[in-house]
Design an enzyme around this catalytic site. Structure first.
Site, mmCIF file in Angstrom:
data_model
loop_
_atom_site.group_PDB
_atom_site.id
_atom_site.type_symbol
_atom_site.label_atom_id
_atom_site.label_comp_id
_atom_site.label_asym_id
_atom_site.label_seq_id
_atom_site.Cartn_x
_atom_site.Cartn_y
_atom_site.Cartn_z
ATOM 1 N N HIS A 170 21.852 43.022 6.339
ATOM 2 C CA HIS A 170 23.022 43.350 7.181
ATOM 3 C C HIS A 170 23.533 42.077 7.857
ATOM 4 C CE1 HIS A 170 25.040 46.866 9.429
ATOM 5 N NE2 HIS A 170 25.754 45.771 9.632
ATOM 6 N N HIS A 195 27.092 39.584 8.442
ATOM 7 C CA HIS A 195 28.542 39.390 8.307
ATOM 8 C C HIS A 195 28.792 37.904 8.068
ATOM 9 C CE1 HIS A 195 29.624 43.504 9.624
ATOM 10 N NE2 HIS A 195 28.515 43.388 10.353
ATOM 11 N N LEU A 196 29.194 37.565 6.848
ATOM 12 C CA LEU A 196 29.482 36.141 6.543
ATOM 13 C C LEU A 196 30.949 35.804 6.797
ATOM 14 C CD1 LEU A 196 27.389 35.445 3.304
ATOM 15 C CD2 LEU A 196 26.879 34.763 5.652
ATOM 16 N N ARG A 197 31.773 36.834 6.933
ATOM 17 C CA ARG A 197 33.186 36.696 7.361
ATOM 18 C C ARG A 197 34.121 36.074 6.329
ATOM 19 N NH1 ARG A 197 32.465 40.379 11.248
ATOM 20 N NH2 ARG A 197 31.631 39.602 13.197
ATOM 21 N N ASP A 223 30.890 49.433 6.750
ATOM 22 C CA ASP A 223 30.320 48.983 8.022
ATOM 23 C C ASP A 223 31.393 48.566 9.035
ATOM 24 O OD1 ASP A 223 27.815 48.331 9.500
ATOM 25 O OD2 ASP A 223 28.866 46.431 9.673
ATOM 26 N N HIS A 239 27.412 53.696 8.298
ATOM 27 C CA HIS A 239 27.650 53.247 9.680
ATOM 28 C C HIS A 239 27.836 54.541 10.465
ATOM 29 C CE1 HIS A 239 29.370 50.520 12.811
ATOM 30 N NE2 HIS A 239 30.026 51.616 13.140
ATOM 31 N N ASP A 284 22.113 42.295 11.643
ATOM 32 C CA ASP A 284 23.520 42.579 11.939
ATOM 33 C C ASP A 284 24.179 41.320 12.514
ATOM 34 O OD1 ASP A 284 25.974 43.757 12.140
ATOM 35 O OD2 ASP A 284 25.366 45.382 13.473
ATOM 36 N N HIS A 324 31.354 35.645 16.011
ATOM 37 C CA HIS A 324 32.774 35.570 16.366
ATOM 38 C C HIS A 324 33.015 34.166 16.891
ATOM 39 C CE1 HIS A 324 33.335 39.902 15.974
ATOM 40 N NE2 HIS A 324 32.181 40.055 16.607
HETATM 41 O O1 DOR Z 1 28.677 44.850 16.596
HETATM 42 C C1 DOR Z 1 29.144 44.967 15.483
HETATM 43 N N1 DOR Z 1 29.864 43.992 14.903
HETATM 44 N N2 DOR Z 1 28.959 46.121 14.826
HETATM 45 C C2 DOR Z 1 29.566 46.382 13.662
HETATM 46 O O2 DOR Z 1 29.336 47.427 13.120
HETATM 47 C C3 DOR Z 1 30.507 45.412 13.088
HETATM 48 C C4 DOR Z 1 30.212 44.050 13.541
HETATM 49 C C5 DOR Z 1 31.296 43.053 13.234
HETATM 50 O O3 DOR Z 1 31.793 43.054 12.106
HETATM 51 O O4 DOR Z 1 31.612 42.233 14.090
#
Ligand code: DOR
Length: 432
Positions: A60, A62-64, A152, A179, A305, A309
């Site tokens: 889980h 997020h590579l963005r 997700d 999710h 997870d 950002h």
């Molecule tokens: O906190 C989270 N950030 N929960 C998610 O389900 C998505 C993720 C995100 O993509 O930033």
């Protein structure tokens, strides 16, 4: 190329191995594990005092990339992985465009082949644009290597749509990742509903928002016979529901995040946006229930997870801050500190949940030190003390709810397919 890692303590739950041994790596694969190996090698790494584990597998992340490279990209995300001892990441589909076609799946894989410092598995979206209205081309994405499917970041609100997706996923022999948070209840709040949200005056999300959604998707797993994997479960109710359905023989599995195992909503005190996440950090009784679920097998795997950002996006009032924070560079250290050194979880259990079990659950190579397996390995100093400082992260998300945490245990080297990608806390090699 032959590399010998000598005198380390190997912990490999995939073969119930927990003792000192040498490990020989040849042409990117594990060639031999034995008490003493003295074959001439190109390099000998002295690992006495270190613990040698199969590289961590994070299902889980997020590579963005594509689309949100201001937050992270495949290079920085996998550098962060290497820094944390993670050798495989499964990247989530909430990219721009959403990873809902084989073109995007192939694009991510091609980019990863050029630059990634971890193996990159791709999760395809369940619905087009993750909008919940029309199924994405799951079969085509599976044919091009998507490892599983998830929307997700959003619940698939329509039970009909999710049931249809489960039937497709079953025919493709792929897990469907839920999710599971009721979308309507969730959008009413910004953190866990409880004493802390009342004190801060921030509208809360009731934990029943998660329980309802988990129950629905367990029932859909039961009805369809599909493998449904519950992402980031965080409430006592969700743990109880998954436990119940597992006891009925339903093919549900579940993951918990590092933060839901170690942090409470106290981390949001003083409006700390670094701790804002979805599902939200919960109160202590929920953390206890998630830990109990980990120990009794209700929770199959631990994930990060990792949701970076750009730091300035988080530098706003609590309710406007985006959810999520980076986790790849702190996951093992935080769990060693809070669960292993406190005697709550033994090391083989921890490594199993972070490496062997995810490989098995999603049918991936890795998660083992057996001869023939890819040489994806982490070397860990279980006793090294250090303090989390997000300015030293490789991720672009240079903030953390663990900022300033005193940790005991650190990954000191990471090997990917027989090549060291991190040593002594430094990324030492870029691909090729
Ligand atoms: O906190 C989270 N950030 N929960 C998610 O389900 C998505 C993720 C995100 O993509 O930033």
């Amino acid at each position: 190329m032959k590399i010998l890692i000598k005198n380390g303590h190997l912990v490999d739950p995939s073969q119930s191995f927990n003792k000192q041994a040498d490990i020989l790596i040849e042409d990117g694969r594990i060639a031999q594990v034995a008490p003493q190996i003295s074959t001439p090698c190109d390099r000998v790494v002295e690992a006495s005092g270190l613990t040698v584990i199969p590289g961590l597998i994070d299902m889980h992340t997020h590579l963005r990339e594509p689309g949100y490279e201001g937050k992270e990209d495949i290079l920085t995300g996998t550098q962060a992985a290497a820094h944390g001892g993670v050798t495989t990441v499964a990247c989530m589909p909430n990219t721009k465009p959403v990873t809902d076609t084989s073109i995007v799946v192939c694009g991510i894989k091609a980019r990863a082949a050029q630059c990634a410092l971890a193996h990159v598995e791709v999760m395809g979206a369940i619905t087009k644009g993750s909008e919940g209205k029309e199924l994405a081309e799951m079969g085509d994405m599976a044919a091009h290597g998507a490892v599983a499917f998830s929307d997700d970041g959003h619940q698939v609100t329509s039970a009909r749509m999710f049931l249809l997706a489960a039937q497709y996923a079953k025919s493709l022999h792929k897990p469907l990742v839920s999710h599971a948070i009721d979308e309507e209840l969730n959008t009413q709040g910004f953190m866990h509903e409880g004493a802390m949200s009342a004190q801060l005056g921030i509208p809360g999300v009731p934990c029943v928002a998660e329980d309802i959604a988990v129950a629905r998707d367990c029932l859909i797993a039961q009805y369809t016979g599909a493998h449904i994997h519950m992402a980031h479960i965080s409430t006592k109710g969700a743990v109880d529901i998954v436990r119940y359905f597992k006891q009925q023989g339903v093919h549900v599995t579940a993951e918990a995040t590092v933060h839901h195992l170690t942090l409470t909503d106290q981390a949001c005190a003083s409006f700390n946006t670094a701790a804002k996440v979805s599902p939200p950090l919960r109160s202590a009784e929920h953390v206890q229930a998630v830990r109990a679920g980990l120990l009794d097998g209700t929770i199959d795997i631990i994930v990060t997870d990792h949701a970076p950002h750009a730091p300035e996006e988080k530098d706003v009032e609590f309710r406007y801050a985006p959810n999520g924070f980076p986790g790849l560079e702190t996951s093992l250290a935080v769990l060693l500190t809070d669960l292993y050194h406190t005697g709550l979880v033994d090391l083989p259990t921890l490594i199993n949940k972070m490496s062997c079990a995810p490989a098995k659950l999603f049918g991936l190579p890795g998660g083992t030190l057996k001869p023939g397996a890819p040489a994806d390995i982490a070397l860990v100093d279980l006793q090294r003390e250090w303090t989390v400082n997000s300015q030293h992260f490789y991720t672009r998300g240079k903030f953390s709810p663990f900022e300033g945490k005193a940790c005991r245990g650190q990954v000191v080297a990471t090997m990917l397919a027989g090549k060291f990608v991190m040593e002594n806390g430094e990324i030492i090699c870029n691909k090729n």
